[in-house]
Design a protein around this motif. Structure first.
Motif, PDB file in Angstrom:
ATOM      1  N   GLN A   6       9.911  -6.442  -3.507  1.00 40.75           N
ATOM      2  CA  GLN A   6       9.649  -6.755  -2.112  1.00 40.75           C
ATOM      3  C   GLN A   6       8.410  -7.635  -1.994  1.00 40.75           C
ATOM      4  O   GLN A   6       7.433  -7.445  -2.713  1.00 40.75           O
ATOM      5  CB  GLN A   6       9.437  -5.463  -1.325  1.00 40.75           C
ATOM      6  N   PRO A   7       8.458  -8.589  -1.067  1.00 41.91           N
ATOM      7  CA  PRO A   7       7.284  -9.446  -0.872  1.00 41.91           C
ATOM      8  C   PRO A   7       6.149  -8.648  -0.253  1.00 41.91           C
ATOM      9  O   PRO A   7       6.387  -7.659   0.438  1.00 41.91           O
ATOM     10  CB  PRO A   7       7.796 -10.513   0.098  1.00 41.91           C
ATOM     11  N   PRO A   8       4.923  -9.050  -0.509  1.00 42.08           N
ATOM     12  CA  PRO A   8       3.797  -8.360   0.128  1.00 42.08           C
ATOM     13  C   PRO A   8       3.869  -8.551   1.642  1.00 42.08           C
ATOM     14  O   PRO A   8       4.425  -9.528   2.136  1.00 42.08           O
ATOM     15  CB  PRO A   8       2.566  -9.049  -0.466  1.00 42.08           C
ATOM     16  N   ILE A   9       3.325  -7.620   2.354  1.00 43.48           N
ATOM     17  CA  ILE A   9       3.336  -7.657   3.815  1.00 43.48           C
ATOM     18  C   ILE A   9       1.996  -8.181   4.299  1.00 43.48           C
ATOM     19  O   ILE A   9       0.942  -7.676   3.909  1.00 43.48           O
ATOM     20  CB  ILE A   9       3.573  -6.244   4.391  1.00 43.48           C
ATOM     21  N   ASP A  10       2.055  -9.209   5.162  1.00 45.47           N
ATOM     22  CA  ASP A  10       0.842  -9.762   5.751  1.00 45.47           C
ATOM     23  C   ASP A  10       0.563  -9.014   7.052  1.00 45.47           C
ATOM     24  O   ASP A  10       1.233  -9.224   8.056  1.00 45.47           O
ATOM     25  CB  ASP A  10       1.011 -11.258   6.022  1.00 45.47           C
ATOM     26  N   GLY A  25       4.698   4.597   8.413  1.00 47.94           N
ATOM     27  CA  GLY A  25       6.052   4.224   8.001  1.00 47.94           C
ATOM     28  C   GLY A  25       6.236   4.173   6.498  1.00 47.94           C
ATOM     29  O   GLY A  25       7.283   4.565   5.975  1.00 47.94           O
ATOM     30  N   VAL A  26       5.223   3.698   5.796  1.00 45.02           N
ATOM     31  CA  VAL A  26       5.307   3.646   4.330  1.00 45.02           C
ATOM     32  C   VAL A  26       4.814   4.954   3.713  1.00 45.02           C
ATOM     33  O   VAL A  26       4.429   4.996   2.547  1.00 45.02           O
ATOM     34  CB  VAL A  26       4.570   2.420   3.729  1.00 45.02           C
ATOM     35  N   GLY A  27       4.878   6.009   4.500  1.00 41.09           N
ATOM     36  CA  GLY A  27       4.584   7.350   3.990  1.00 41.09           C
ATOM     37  C   GLY A  27       3.167   7.524   3.499  1.00 41.09           C
ATOM     38  O   GLY A  27       2.949   8.083   2.431  1.00 41.09           O
ATOM     39  N   LEU A  28       2.201   7.034   4.282  1.00 38.63           N
ATOM     40  CA  LEU A  28       0.780   7.123   3.926  1.00 38.63           C
ATOM     41  C   LEU A  28       0.520   6.439   2.590  1.00 38.63           C
ATOM     42  O   LEU A  28      -0.370   6.835   1.845  1.00 38.63           O
ATOM     43  CB  LEU A  28       0.308   8.586   3.912  1.00 38.63           C
ATOM     44  N   GLY A  29       1.317   5.447   2.302  1.00 40.34           N
ATOM     45  CA  GLY A  29       1.175   4.675   1.069  1.00 40.34           C
ATOM     46  C   GLY A  29       2.113   5.089  -0.045  1.00 40.34           C
ATOM     47  O   GLY A  29       2.274   4.368  -1.021  1.00 40.34           O
ATOM     48  N   SER A  30       2.769   6.239   0.090  1.00 36.86           N
ATOM     49  CA  SER A  30       3.634   6.718  -0.999  1.00 36.86           C
ATOM     50  C   SER A  30       4.833   5.801  -1.233  1.00 36.86           C
ATOM     51  O   SER A  30       5.322   5.705  -2.356  1.00 36.86           O
ATOM     52  CB  SER A  30       4.109   8.147  -0.731  1.00 36.86           C
ATOM     53  N   GLY A  31       5.290   5.100  -0.217  1.00 36.48           N
ATOM     54  CA  GLY A  31       6.405   4.174  -0.371  1.00 36.48           C
ATOM     55  C   GLY A  31       6.034   2.891  -1.073  1.00 36.48           C
ATOM     56  O   GLY A  31       6.895   2.077  -1.398  1.00 36.48           O
ATOM     57  N   LEU A  32       4.740   2.698  -1.325  1.00 35.01           N
ATOM     58  CA  LEU A  32       4.267   1.487  -1.997  1.00 35.01           C
ATOM     59  C   LEU A  32       3.999   1.717  -3.481  1.00 35.01           C
ATOM     60  O   LEU A  32       3.632   0.794  -4.192  1.00 35.01           O
ATOM     61  CB  LEU A  32       2.965   1.001  -1.332  1.00 35.01           C
ATOM     62  N   LEU A  33       4.207   2.949  -3.961  1.00 33.36           N
ATOM     63  CA  LEU A  33       3.757   3.325  -5.295  1.00 33.36           C
ATOM     64  C   LEU A  33       4.684   2.986  -6.452  1.00 33.36           C
ATOM     65  O   LEU A  33       4.263   3.017  -7.583  1.00 33.36           O
ATOM     66  CB  LEU A  33       3.481   4.835  -5.337  1.00 33.36           C
ATOM     67  N   SER A  34       5.947   2.712  -6.206  1.00 36.76           N
ATOM     68  CA  SER A  34       6.876   2.694  -7.309  1.00 36.76           C
ATOM     69  C   SER A  34       8.070   1.813  -7.032  1.00 36.76           C
ATOM     70  O   SER A  34       8.273   1.347  -5.924  1.00 36.76           O
ATOM     71  CB  SER A  34       7.338   4.134  -7.570  1.00 36.76           C
ATOM     72  N   LYS A  35       8.886   1.634  -8.072  1.00 35.94           N
ATOM     73  CA  LYS A  35      10.166   0.961  -7.892  1.00 35.94           C
ATOM     74  C   LYS A  35      11.173   1.907  -7.244  1.00 35.94           C
ATOM     75  O   LYS A  35      12.263   1.496  -6.902  1.00 35.94           O
ATOM     76  CB  LYS A  35      10.701   0.474  -9.238  1.00 35.94           C
ATOM     77  N   ALA A  36      10.843   3.166  -7.088  1.00 32.06           N
ATOM     78  CA  ALA A  36      11.688   4.161  -6.439  1.00 32.06           C
ATOM     79  C   ALA A  36      10.939   4.745  -5.244  1.00 32.06           C
ATOM     80  O   ALA A  36      10.562   5.915  -5.246  1.00 32.06           O
ATOM     81  CB  ALA A  36      12.076   5.249  -7.434  1.00 32.06           C
ATOM     82  N   GLY A  38      11.776   5.703  -2.220  1.00 29.46           N
ATOM     83  CA  GLY A  38      12.365   6.867  -1.560  1.00 29.46           C
ATOM     84  C   GLY A  38      12.072   8.147  -2.310  1.00 29.46           C
ATOM     85  O   GLY A  38      11.783   9.185  -1.713  1.00 29.46           O
ATOM     86  N   THR A  39      12.128   8.069  -3.623  1.00 29.11           N
ATOM     87  CA  THR A  39      11.810   9.228  -4.452  1.00 29.11           C
ATOM     88  C   THR A  39      10.334   9.586  -4.317  1.00 29.11           C
ATOM     89  O   THR A  39       9.980  10.765  -4.191  1.00 29.11           O
ATOM     90  CB  THR A  39      12.174   8.950  -5.925  1.00 29.11           C
ATOM     91  N   MET A  40       9.480   8.579  -4.288  1.00 29.45           N
ATOM     92  CA  MET A  40       8.040   8.838  -4.141  1.00 29.45           C
ATOM     93  C   MET A  40       7.735   9.456  -2.780  1.00 29.45           C
ATOM     94  O   MET A  40       6.934  10.386  -2.679  1.00 29.45           O
ATOM     95  CB  MET A  40       7.232   7.549  -4.319  1.00 29.45           C
ATOM     96  N   GLY A  41       8.386   8.964  -1.717  1.00 25.98           N
ATOM     97  CA  GLY A  41       8.189   9.542  -0.396  1.00 25.98           C
ATOM     98  C   GLY A  41       8.671  10.976  -0.337  1.00 25.98           C
ATOM     99  O   GLY A  41       8.019  11.839   0.252  1.00 25.98           O
ATOM    100  N   SER A  42       9.821  11.236  -0.973  1.00 31.26           N
ATOM    101  CA  SER A  42      10.355  12.602  -1.008  1.00 31.26           C
ATOM    102  C   SER A  42       9.437  13.537  -1.784  1.00 31.26           C
ATOM    103  O   SER A  42       9.264  14.697  -1.407  1.00 31.26           O
ATOM    104  CB  SER A  42      11.753  12.606  -1.633  1.00 31.26           C
ATOM    105  N   ARG A  89      10.477   0.470   1.224  1.00 27.16           N
ATOM    106  CA  ARG A  89       9.124   1.016   1.250  1.00 27.16           C
ATOM    107  C   ARG A  89       8.875   1.892   2.475  1.00 27.16           C
ATOM    108  O   ARG A  89       7.892   2.623   2.519  1.00 27.16           O
ATOM    109  CB  ARG A  89       8.107  -0.121   1.188  1.00 27.16           C
ATOM    110  N   ILE A  90       9.740   1.823   3.477  1.00 23.86           N
ATOM    111  CA  ILE A  90       9.627   2.697   4.650  1.00 23.86           C
ATOM    112  C   ILE A  90      10.197   4.047   4.246  1.00 23.86           C
ATOM    113  O   ILE A  90      11.381   4.182   3.975  1.00 23.86           O
ATOM    114  CB  ILE A  90      10.389   2.120   5.860  1.00 23.86           C
ATOM    115  N   VAL A  91       9.334   5.051   4.184  1.00 24.63           N
ATOM    116  CA  VAL A  91       9.759   6.366   3.686  1.00 24.63           C
ATOM    117  C   VAL A  91       9.478   7.510   4.661  1.00 24.63           C
ATOM    118  O   VAL A  91       9.661   8.670   4.310  1.00 24.63           O
ATOM    119  CB  VAL A  91       9.149   6.671   2.294  1.00 24.63           C
TER     120      VAL A  91
END
Length: 169
Positions: A6-10, A25-36, A38-42, A89-91
């Protein structure tokens, strides 16, 4: 869900409130942590399990309902900010769905190692997307569409999880 990088968000042109909503929306940053993401957010929402236990079943249900209603806005606005519908990344939707899955664990007051089965069941339904989850994912747009498939996955996983816990308790 898009599995390509995913492209970086400006966020520089967005208000402080939009940045806050996006961060939720990005789960307090958890959705930005990995290639997975949804799994990180869960996984990230599992830290709330002790809070759900302390609050009890009824209060947890009320909070999860509120989390889900507010999540429609959070996910919809995050998607607008990111300019991609249901960006991986929205988790926040995973937060709500995974929390629903844990409700039987609270009800049956089982040991916390069962948490991992609840996690696995939610991820299974969220990825597999049997009817009506897949239908909702494909046909409902906006924040409601982003949230609904995960809420349905959480409900279906909770039903299976509850049945399992009923028979082992």
């Amino acid at each position: 869900m898009n599995i390509l990088p995913q492209p970086p968000i400006d966020l520089s042109r967005h208000s402080g409130f939009d940045k806050f909503i996006w961060f939720l929306g990005v789960g307090l940053g958890s959705g930005l942590l990995s290639k997975a993401p949804g799994t990180m957010g869960s996984l990230a929402i599992l830290v709330l399990y002790p809070l759900w236990i302390v609050l009890g079943l009824f209060s947890s249900i009320v909070i999860i309902i509120l989390m889900s209603i507010v999540g429609i806005y959070i996910c919809g606005r995050s998607a607008e900010i990111m300019q991609v519908h249901d960006d991986g990344r929205i988790v926040w939707d995973e937060f709500a769905g995974q929390s629903i899955t844990l409700l039987p664990l609270i009800y049956f007051a089982q040991s916390s190692w069962w948490l991992w089965l609840g996690f696995a069941l939610f991820r299974l339904f969220d990825i597999w997307k049997p009817f009506p989850i897949g239908w909702a994912d494909r046909h409902i747009s906006g924040g409601l569409g982003i949230m609904l498939d995960d809420l349905l996955a959480g409900i279906m996983a909770a039903c299976v999880f509850g049945a399992i816990l009923f028979f082992v308790s």
